[in-house]
Design a protein around this motif. Structure first.
Motif, PDB file in Angstrom:
ATOM      1  N   ASN A 153       0.849  -1.192   0.000  1.00  0.00           N
ATOM      2  CA  ASN A 153       0.000   0.000   0.000  1.00  0.00           C
ATOM      3  C   ASN A 153       0.893   1.253   0.000  1.00  0.00           C
ATOM      4  N   PHE A 154       0.242   2.397  -0.101  1.00  0.00           N
ATOM      5  CA  PHE A 154       0.965   3.662  -0.232  1.00  0.00           C
ATOM      6  C   PHE A 154       1.942   3.877   0.931  1.00  0.00           C
ATOM      7  N   LYS A 155       1.448   3.592   2.146  1.00  0.00           N
ATOM      8  CA  LYS A 155       2.296   3.818   3.334  1.00  0.00           C
ATOM      9  C   LYS A 155       3.537   2.933   3.305  1.00  0.00           C
ATOM     10  N   GLN A 156       3.344   1.665   2.926  1.00  0.00           N
ATOM     11  CA  GLN A 156       4.487   0.739   2.867  1.00  0.00           C
ATOM     12  C   GLN A 156       5.496   1.215   1.823  1.00  0.00           C
ATOM     13  N   MET A 157       4.967   1.658   0.660  1.00  0.00           N
ATOM     14  CA  MET A 157       5.869   2.086  -0.413  1.00  0.00           C
ATOM     15  C   MET A 157       6.607   3.356   0.001  1.00  0.00           C
ATOM     16  N   ARG A 158       5.882   4.274   0.659  1.00  0.00           N
ATOM     17  CA  ARG A 158       6.530   5.510   1.118  1.00  0.00           C
ATOM     18  C   ARG A 158       7.635   5.175   2.125  1.00  0.00           C
ATOM     19  N   TYR A 159       7.339   4.221   3.008  1.00  0.00           N
ATOM     20  CA  TYR A 159       8.357   3.800   3.978  1.00  0.00           C
ATOM     21  C   TYR A 159       9.589   3.264   3.235  1.00  0.00           C
ATOM     22  N   LEU A 160       9.345   2.432   2.225  1.00  0.00           N
ATOM     23  CA  LEU A 160      10.473   1.829   1.491  1.00  0.00           C
ATOM     24  C   LEU A 160      11.330   2.893   0.815  1.00  0.00           C
ATOM     25  N   ILE A 161      10.687   3.930   0.279  1.00  0.00           N
ATOM     26  CA  ILE A 161      11.456   4.996  -0.383  1.00  0.00           C
ATOM     27  C   ILE A 161      12.345   5.723   0.620  1.00  0.00           C
ATOM     28  N   HIS A 162      11.820   5.888   1.836  1.00  0.00           N
ATOM     29  CA  HIS A 162      12.586   6.641   2.839  1.00  0.00           C
ATOM     30  C   HIS A 162      13.530   5.752   3.643  1.00  0.00           C
ATOM     31  N   SER A 163      13.462   4.438   3.441  1.00  0.00           N
ATOM     32  CA  SER A 163      14.167   3.515   4.336  1.00  0.00           C
ATOM     33  C   SER A 163      15.681   3.475   4.127  1.00  0.00           C
ATOM     34  N   GLY A 164      16.131   3.999   2.991  1.00  0.00           N
ATOM     35  CA  GLY A 164      17.565   3.945   2.717  1.00  0.00           C
ATOM     36  C   GLY A 164      17.978   2.689   1.973  1.00  0.00           C
ATOM     37  N   ASN A 165      17.039   1.764   1.765  1.00  0.00           N
ATOM     38  CA  ASN A 165      17.345   0.587   0.946  1.00  0.00           C
ATOM     39  C   ASN A 165      17.421   1.007  -0.521  1.00  0.00           C
ATOM     40  N   PRO A 166      18.222   0.279  -1.322  1.00  0.00           N
ATOM     41  CA  PRO A 166      18.322   0.652  -2.734  1.00  0.00           C
ATOM     42  C   PRO A 166      16.961   0.515  -3.433  1.00  0.00           C
ATOM     43  N   PHE A 167      16.533   1.584  -4.084  1.00  0.00           N
ATOM     44  CA  PHE A 167      15.216   1.624  -4.733  1.00  0.00           C
ATOM     45  C   PHE A 167      15.425   2.359  -6.047  1.00  0.00           C
ATOM     46  N   PHE A 168      15.340   1.630  -7.161  1.00  0.00           N
ATOM     47  CA  PHE A 168      15.598   2.220  -8.479  1.00  0.00           C
ATOM     48  C   PHE A 168      14.303   2.388  -9.256  1.00  0.00           C
ATOM     49  N   VAL A 169      14.254   3.448 -10.049  1.00  0.00           N
ATOM     50  CA  VAL A 169      13.145   3.608 -10.998  1.00  0.00           C
ATOM     51  C   VAL A 169      13.747   3.702 -12.393  1.00  0.00           C
ATOM     52  N   VAL A 170      12.989   3.195 -13.378  1.00  0.00           N
ATOM     53  CA  VAL A 170      13.445   3.321 -14.759  1.00  0.00           C
ATOM     54  C   VAL A 170      12.434   4.172 -15.521  1.00  0.00           C
ATOM     55  N   PHE A 171      12.963   5.132 -16.266  1.00  0.00           N
ATOM     56  CA  PHE A 171      12.127   5.984 -17.106  1.00  0.00           C
ATOM     57  C   PHE A 171      12.297   5.543 -18.557  1.00  0.00           C
ATOM     58  N   TYR A 172      11.187   5.513 -19.283  1.00  0.00           N
ATOM     59  CA  TYR A 172      11.256   5.231 -20.716  1.00  0.00           C
ATOM     60  C   TYR A 172      10.574   6.403 -21.411  1.00  0.00           C
ATOM     61  N   ASP A 173      11.299   7.110 -22.247  1.00  0.00           N
ATOM     62  CA  ASP A 173      10.767   8.330 -22.874  1.00  0.00           C
ATOM     63  C   ASP A 173      10.155   9.261 -21.821  1.00  0.00           C
ATOM     64  N   SER A 174      10.858   9.441 -20.737  1.00  0.00           N
ATOM     65  CA  SER A 174      10.454  10.342 -19.634  1.00  0.00           C
ATOM     66  C   SER A 174       9.263   9.857 -18.818  1.00  0.00           C
ATOM     67  N   ILE A 175       8.755   8.648 -19.079  1.00  0.00           N
ATOM     68  CA  ILE A 175       7.655   8.096 -18.283  1.00  0.00           C
ATOM     69  C   ILE A 175       8.243   7.094 -17.294  1.00  0.00           C
ATOM     70  N   LEU A 176       7.813   7.183 -16.038  1.00  0.00           N
ATOM     71  CA  LEU A 176       8.281   6.203 -15.054  1.00  0.00           C
ATOM     72  C   LEU A 176       7.623   4.862 -15.396  1.00  0.00           C
ATOM     73  N   ALA A 177       8.426   3.908 -15.831  1.00  0.00           N
ATOM     74  CA  ALA A 177       7.878   2.678 -16.400  1.00  0.00           C
ATOM     75  C   ALA A 177       8.124   1.448 -15.536  1.00  0.00           C
ATOM     76  N   GLY A 178       8.961   1.555 -14.510  1.00  0.00           N
ATOM     77  CA  GLY A 178       9.212   0.375 -13.687  1.00  0.00           C
ATOM     78  C   GLY A 178      10.111   0.716 -12.514  1.00  0.00           C
ATOM     79  N   TYR A 179      10.276  -0.253 -11.616  1.00  0.00           N
ATOM     80  CA  TYR A 179      11.104  -0.018 -10.435  1.00  0.00           C
ATOM     81  C   TYR A 179      11.595  -1.332  -9.855  1.00  0.00           C
ATOM     82  N   SER A 180      12.605  -1.217  -9.032  1.00  0.00           N
ATOM     83  CA  SER A 180      13.105  -2.384  -8.292  1.00  0.00           C
ATOM     84  C   SER A 180      13.485  -1.939  -6.888  1.00  0.00           C
ATOM     85  N   ILE A 181      13.271  -2.829  -5.935  1.00  0.00           N
ATOM     86  CA  ILE A 181      13.596  -2.522  -4.540  1.00  0.00           C
ATOM     87  C   ILE A 181      14.455  -3.652  -3.984  1.00  0.00           C
ATOM     88  N   LEU A 182      15.547  -3.280  -3.342  1.00  0.00           N
ATOM     89  CA  LEU A 182      16.422  -4.263  -2.688  1.00  0.00           C
ATOM     90  C   LEU A 182      16.366  -4.040  -1.183  1.00  0.00           C
TER      91      LEU A 182
END
Ligand SMILES: CC(C)(COP(=O)(O)OP(=O)(O)OC[C@H]1O[C@@H](n2cnc3c(N)ncnc32)[C@H](O)[C@@H]1OP(=O)(O)O)[C@@H](O)C(=O)NCCC(=O)NCCS
Length: 148
Positions: free
Chosen positions: A31-60
């Motif tokens: 859910n939103f809260k869990q994802m927000r926590y993950l972004i702030h957690s300091g764990n590696p969190f990558f996003v990939v943009f395709y033609d400037s659109i956020l198209a995917g992500y990975s979390i370690l």
């Protein structure tokens, strides 16, 4: 210009990440809260943009004193699949794990998720364990590992 750019996730990416998460994982979605926590957690969190659109992500996920890093999430928006984006995200995760001196990457995947299993196997991951009723709908999972 290269249509694909990989960068670290920021809070302003959350809305786009949540759309992909819900499209991909249904009742198993964070859910939103869990994802927000993950972004702030300091764990590696990558996003990939395709033609400037956020198209995917990975979390370690990194655990203190552990040389095993966990690939916790990897997803590509349905409209942007088949373009090699997951492959790029996974390669980025592997290279970072090597730089961090990790010995192993582990992950869990549904046994019926052929696309993801193929993607991981092509990078050298091996199935090491079956996880009965691992998911909320009681589907089985596989544990997969890559030795670095
Ligand atoms: C699995 C997923 C991440 C693949 O994303 P993608 O960007 O389309 O994958 P790529 O284009 O980088 O493909 C890389 C490799 O994965 C495999 N693959 C990807 N989609 C596939 C499919 N539909 N069927 C079989 N193999 C597939 C192939 O081996 C492919 O290499 P190839 O094209 O050279 O044969 C994507 O389908 C997705 O987000 N699914 C929903 C979320 C999910 O299941 N995440 C993984 C949870 S563990």
């Amino acid at each position: 210009m290269d249509p694909e750019i990989i960068t670290h996730a920021h809070p302003e990416h959350l809305a786009a990440i949540m759309q992909i998460e819900q499209a991909c994982f249904g009742i198993d979605a964070f859910n939103f809260k869990q994802m927000r926590y993950l972004i702030h957690s300091g764990n590696p969190f990558f996003v990939v943009f395709y033609d400037s659109i956020l198209a995917g992500y990975s979390i370690l996920l990194v655990r203190k004193k552990s040389k095993v890093i966990r690939l916790y999430a990897l997803a590509v928006h349905p409209d942007y699949r088949g373009k090699g984006l997951a492959n790029k995200l996974l390669q980025t995760a592997i290279e970072l794990s090597q730089k961090m001196n990790m010995k192993q990457i582990s992950l869990e995947v549904r046994t019926d998720n052929e696309a993801a299993i193929k993607l991981y196997e092509r990078k050298g991951f091996q199935i090491t364990e079956r996880l009965p009723q691992y998911y909320k709908d009681l589907a089985d999972g596989f544990k997969m590992k890559l030795m670095l």
